[in-house]
Write an enzyme that holds these catalytic residues in place. Structure first.
Site, short mmCIF file in Angstrom:
data_model
loop_
_atom_site.label_atom_id
_atom_site.label_comp_id
_atom_site.label_asym_id
_atom_site.label_seq_id
_atom_site.Cartn_x
_atom_site.Cartn_y
_atom_site.Cartn_z
N GLY A 106 1.33 -1.44 -0.33
CA GLY A 106 0.11 0.10 0.03
C GLY A 106 1.13 1.64 -0.14
N GLY A 149 1.92 3.18 -2.58
CA GLY A 149 1.43 3.90 -3.37
C GLY A 149 0.19 5.27 -3.10
N VAL A 190 -2.10 -8.39 -3.24
CA VAL A 190 -2.32 -8.51 -1.96
C VAL A 190 -2.44 -10.09 -2.02
N SER A 225 -7.04 -0.44 12.71
CA SER A 225 -7.93 1.14 12.56
C SER A 225 -8.43 0.05 14.27
N TYR A 262 -15.41 -3.62 6.71
CA TYR A 262 -13.86 -3.65 7.05
C TYR A 262 -13.41 -3.49 8.73
N ALA A 263 -14.74 -3.26 9.23
CA ALA A 263 -14.18 -3.51 10.63
C ALA A 263 -13.98 -5.31 11.35
N LYS A 292 -10.82 -5.40 10.00
CA LYS A 292 -9.18 -4.43 10.92
C LYS A 292 -9.22 -5.61 12.15
N THR A 340 -6.19 11.67 7.78
CA THR A 340 -6.21 12.40 6.28
C THR A 340 -5.84 11.50 5.11
C1 LIG Z 1 -22.58 10.12 15.78
C2 LIG Z 1 -21.23 10.13 14.77
C3 LIG Z 1 -20.51 9.30 14.95
C4 LIG Z 1 -19.39 8.78 14.48
C5 LIG Z 1 -18.41 7.79 14.32
C6 LIG Z 1 -17.53 7.77 13.15
C7 LIG Z 1 -16.15 7.35 13.77
C8 LIG Z 1 -15.70 6.89 12.52
C9 LIG Z 1 -14.20 6.12 13.10
C10 LIG Z 1 -12.93 5.82 11.67
C11 LIG Z 1 -11.78 6.21 12.02
C12 LIG Z 1 -10.80 4.76 11.77
C13 LIG Z 1 -11.46 4.93 9.60
C14 LIG Z 1 -10.49 4.00 8.81
O1 LIG Z 1 -10.76 2.92 9.19
C15 LIG Z 1 -10.54 4.24 7.60
C16 LIG Z 1 -12.04 4.23 6.68
O2 LIG Z 1 -12.49 3.14 6.96
S1 LIG Z 1 -12.78 6.05 6.73
C17 LIG Z 1 -14.51 5.25 5.74
C18 LIG Z 1 -15.02 5.39 7.32
N1 LIG Z 1 -16.77 5.22 7.12
C19 LIG Z 1 -17.50 5.41 7.25
O3 LIG Z 1 -17.90 5.75 8.54
C20 LIG Z 1 -18.81 4.68 7.22
C21 LIG Z 1 -19.61 6.67 6.57
N2 LIG Z 1 -20.92 6.63 5.76
C22 LIG Z 1 -20.91 6.12 3.93
O4 LIG Z 1 -20.25 6.08 3.75
C23 LIG Z 1 -22.77 6.45 3.92
O5 LIG Z 1 -23.35 6.90 4.59
C24 LIG Z 1 -22.49 4.46 3.73
C25 LIG Z 1 -22.42 4.22 2.69
C26 LIG Z 1 -22.53 3.85 4.78
C27 LIG Z 1 -24.29 5.08 3.16
O6 LIG Z 1 -24.83 6.02 3.01
P1 LIG Z 1 -25.87 6.57 2.77
O7 LIG Z 1 -26.88 5.46 2.11
O8 LIG Z 1 -26.53 7.58 1.25
O9 LIG Z 1 -26.83 6.93 3.83
P2 LIG Z 1 -26.13 8.64 4.22
O10 LIG Z 1 -24.76 8.83 3.58
O11 LIG Z 1 -26.92 9.52 4.31
O12 LIG Z 1 -26.09 8.20 6.33
C28 LIG Z 1 -27.86 7.56 6.47
C29 LIG Z 1 -27.47 8.19 8.08
O13 LIG Z 1 -26.46 7.63 8.87
C30 LIG Z 1 -25.82 8.35 9.10
N3 LIG Z 1 -23.84 7.93 8.80
C31 LIG Z 1 -23.59 7.45 7.77
N4 LIG Z 1 -22.18 6.97 8.50
C32 LIG Z 1 -21.74 7.13 9.66
C33 LIG Z 1 -21.29 7.29 10.94
N5 LIG Z 1 -20.29 5.76 10.26
N6 LIG Z 1 -21.49 6.87 12.20
C34 LIG Z 1 -22.05 7.70 11.93
N7 LIG Z 1 -23.55 7.84 11.88
C35 LIG Z 1 -23.57 7.82 10.14
C36 LIG Z 1 -25.26 9.53 8.51
O14 LIG Z 1 -24.83 10.29 9.24
C37 LIG Z 1 -27.02 10.06 8.36
O15 LIG Z 1 -28.09 9.89 9.32
P3 LIG Z 1 -29.04 10.72 9.43
O16 LIG Z 1 -29.08 11.66 10.59
O17 LIG Z 1 -29.66 10.78 8.68
O18 LIG Z 1 -28.69 12.41 9.05
N1 LIG Z 2 -7.08 6.64 6.14
C1 LIG Z 2 -7.81 6.39 7.90
O1 LIG Z 2 -8.70 6.71 8.54
C2 LIG Z 2 -7.12 4.88 8.33
C3 LIG Z 2 -7.06 3.92 7.30
N2 LIG Z 2 -7.00 2.78 7.77
C4 LIG Z 2 -5.49 2.11 6.97
O2 LIG Z 2 -4.48 2.38 7.01
C5 LIG Z 2 -3.99 1.61 5.80
C6 LIG Z 2 -3.94 2.59 4.67
O3 LIG Z 2 -5.41 3.00 4.24
P1 LIG Z 2 -4.91 5.09 4.07
O4 LIG Z 2 -3.36 5.34 3.20
O5 LIG Z 2 -6.12 5.93 4.53
O6 LIG Z 2 -5.28 4.32 2.05
P2 LIG Z 2 -5.69 5.16 0.85
O7 LIG Z 2 -6.55 4.65 0.23
O8 LIG Z 2 -4.67 6.34 0.64
O9 LIG Z 2 -3.92 4.18 0.12
C7 LIG Z 2 -3.75 2.60 0.01
C8 LIG Z 2 -2.90 2.23 -0.87
O10 LIG Z 2 -2.94 0.70 -0.93
C9 LIG Z 2 -3.83 -0.33 -2.08
N3 LIG Z 2 -4.38 -1.37 -2.12
C10 LIG Z 2 -5.08 -1.37 -2.47
N4 LIG Z 2 -5.79 -2.91 -2.52
C11 LIG Z 2 -4.53 -3.26 -2.73
C12 LIG Z 2 -4.20 -4.64 -2.97
N5 LIG Z 2 -5.45 -5.28 -2.93
N6 LIG Z 2 -3.03 -4.86 -3.37
C13 LIG Z 2 -1.93 -4.26 -3.18
N7 LIG Z 2 -2.21 -2.62 -2.64
C14 LIG Z 2 -3.31 -2.46 -2.47
C15 LIG Z 2 -4.20 1.28 -2.84
O11 LIG Z 2 -3.61 1.43 -3.97
C16 LIG Z 2 -3.13 2.56 -2.23
O12 LIG Z 2 -2.14 3.30 -2.95
C17 LIG Z 2 -5.30 0.69 5.14
O13 LIG Z 2 -5.52 -0.82 5.83
C18 LIG Z 2 -6.67 1.01 5.67
O14 LIG Z 2 -7.10 0.15 6.03
C19 LIG Z 2 -6.28 2.30 9.59
C20 LIG Z 2 -7.12 3.45 9.71
C21 LIG Z 2 -6.81 4.97 9.38
#
Ligand SMILES: CCCCCCCCCCCCCC(=O)CC(=O)SCCNC(=O)CCNC(=O)[C@H](O)C(C)(C)COP(=O)(O)OP(=O)(O)OC[C@H]1O[C@@H](n2cnc3c(N)ncnc32)[C@H](O)[C@@H]1OP(=O)(O)O
Ligand SMILES: NC(=O)C1=CN([C@@H]2O[C@H](COP(=O)(O)OP(=O)(O)OC[C@H]3O[C@@H](n4cnc5c(N)ncnc54)[C@H](O)[C@@H]3O)[C@@H](O)[C@H]2O)C=CC1
Length: 294
Positions: free
Chosen positions: A51, A53, A109, A189, A202-203, A206, A236
């Site tokens: 990862g 890149g 991977v 994570s 994802y959860a 991890k 970020t």
């Molecule tokens: C009270 C809020 C607490 C927030 C806590 C969040 C903690 C997260 C810590 C994570 C740290 C580490 C992150 C990491 O490892 C790297 C990643 O994984 S980054 C990606 C993280 N992903 C998310 O958090 C999911 C985000 N949600 C979505 O992408 C979309 O909602 C989803 C695709 C699941 C569904 O989309 P859609 O159908 O369009 O619904 P909406 O987006 O409109 O959402 C409906 C409703 O649900 C609420 N909601 C969505 N996601 C979350 C969430 N993660 N936590 C809390 N609530 C969430 C959203 O706000 C809407 O609420 P309304 O009141 O209806 O507006």
């Molecule tokens: N950004 C965040 O808030 C958090 C990220 N993480 C974890 O940290 C790691 C890195 O994440 P970020 O740098 O944020 O994401 P990113 O999307 O910037 O980087 C992920 C990299 O992994 C590469 N990748 C994806 N699938 C692959 C595969 N099958 N084989 C080889 N490479 C592959 C992508 O090309 C990309 O370059 C991930 O495992 C993610 O789950 C964990 C907690 C929080």
């Protein structure tokens, strides 16, 4: 190196001294003997980063190189891996890599054959197995449980969990067969600890990384190979760009340190775990979250 009697420690940081205290040059505590070379905690290490890149993997590659490591930067996206190597000042790709130069590799991977070939290529390029292995490769396919597709589940588990299994296994096999010590750092994570709305796949992946890494630590300790997990919070990177703004706004208010993290924050923790400064740490889960969900 801070001059003796300067009131600075071996890193050049001000020593906590009482006001008006002047370190007698003969009496100051023995600063750690430090020249440029000994500042490089990883100067003899070969580090494989997956990862590499983007985001955290790129920051890890940069930080490890700064500490003297030679970096094998692997990514699904070859061009992105090459860009990271260019940032490190390296020239190569696996075809023309001069021994020792930072080098880019392409592999998915989640594919066993690709990971096997990756470790073969790295050892052919550098004539040794990587002593530091950092698995950053990962992705998200977020959806609510009630709507999540089997494909979204399968792909996230395949990359985030099976991918770390394959890389950890291949690296450990290479290290054990060559009798080399090593440090394996797997990026989990905080979501693996507390769950998150929209991330059952994802959860689970991890949380699995934590259990996999703890088990690997139990099995590999006797071989001098340490295995630790890092659990970042919201960092970020391109991965978090996809999070709806309203969710991001909510989570920032939940972070005790009040702001999102940077990839470099994770890279610092990874570098500590890669170095002998963490020589008696294995099986640990190090949270880099600003206090989120402590
Ligand atoms: C009270 C809020 C607490 C927030 C806590 C969040 C903690 C997260 C810590 C994570 C740290 C580490 C992150 C990491 O490892 C790297 C990643 O994984 S980054 C990606 C993280 N992903 C998310 O958090 C999911 C985000 N949600 C979505 O992408 C979309 O909602 C989803 C695709 C699941 C569904 O989309 P859609 O159908 O369009 O619904 P909406 O987006 O409109 O959402 C409906 C409703 O649900 C609420 N909601 C969505 N996601 C979350 C969430 N993660 N936590 C809390 N609530 C969430 C959203 O706000 C809407 O609420 P309304 O009141 O209806 O507006
Ligand atoms: N950004 C965040 O808030 C958090 C990220 N993480 C974890 O940290 C790691 C890195 O994440 P970020 O740098 O944020 O994401 P990113 O999307 O910037 O980087 C992920 C990299 O992994 C590469 N990748 C994806 N699938 C692959 C595969 N099958 N084989 C080889 N490479 C592959 C992508 O090309 C990309 O370059 C991930 O495992 C993610 O789950 C964990 C907690 C929080």
């Amino acid at each position: 190196m801070a001059p003796r009697g300067s009131g600075l420690d071996w890193r050049g940081c001000a020593l906590a001294t009482p006001p008006g205290w002047d370190w007698p040059s003969a009496g100051c505590p023995p600063a750690r003997p430090l020249d440029m070379a000994s500042q490089l905690r990883l100067r003899s290490a070969l580090a494989l980063v997956t990862g590499a890149g983007s985001g955290i993997g790129r920051a890890v590659s940069v930080r490890l190189a700064k500490e003297g490591a030679t970096v094998a930067a692997c990514d699904l996206d070859r061009a992105a891996a090459c860009e990271t190597v260019w940032l490190l000042g390296g020239q190569g790709s696996e075809k023309v890599a001069p021994g020792g130069a930072h080098t880019a590799f392409q592999a998915d991977v989640s594919e066993a054959g690709a990971v096997r070939r990756l470790l073969e290529q790295v050892q052919a390029c550098f004539s040794r197995p990587p002593s530091v292995v950092v698995s950053c490769a990962g992705l998200t396919r977020d959806e609510f449980l009630l709507r999540m597709s089997e494909d979204d589940w399968d792909r996230v588990i395949a990359v985030n969990l099976k991918g770390i299994f394959l890389v950890t296994q291949a690296a450990a096999q290479a290290l054990v067969s060559s009798g080399c010590r090593g440090s394996i750092i797997n990026i989990s994570s905080i979501v693996g600890k507390v769950g998150n709305v929209g991330q059952t796949n994802y959860a689970a992946s991890k949380a699995g990384v934590i259990g996999l890494t703890q088990t690997a630590a139990r099995e590999l300790g006797r071989h001098g190979i340490r295995c630790n997990s890092v659990l970042p919070g919201f960092i970020t990177t391109p991965m978090t760009q996809k999070v709806p703004q309203k969710v991001l706004d909510k989570v920032i208010g939940m972070i005790p340190m009040g702001h999102l993290g940077d990839p470099e924050d994770v890279a610092d923790a990874v570098t500590f775990l890669a170095s002998e400064d963490s020589g008696y740490i294995t099986g640990a889960s190090v949270e880099v979250t600003g206090g989120l969900f402590m």
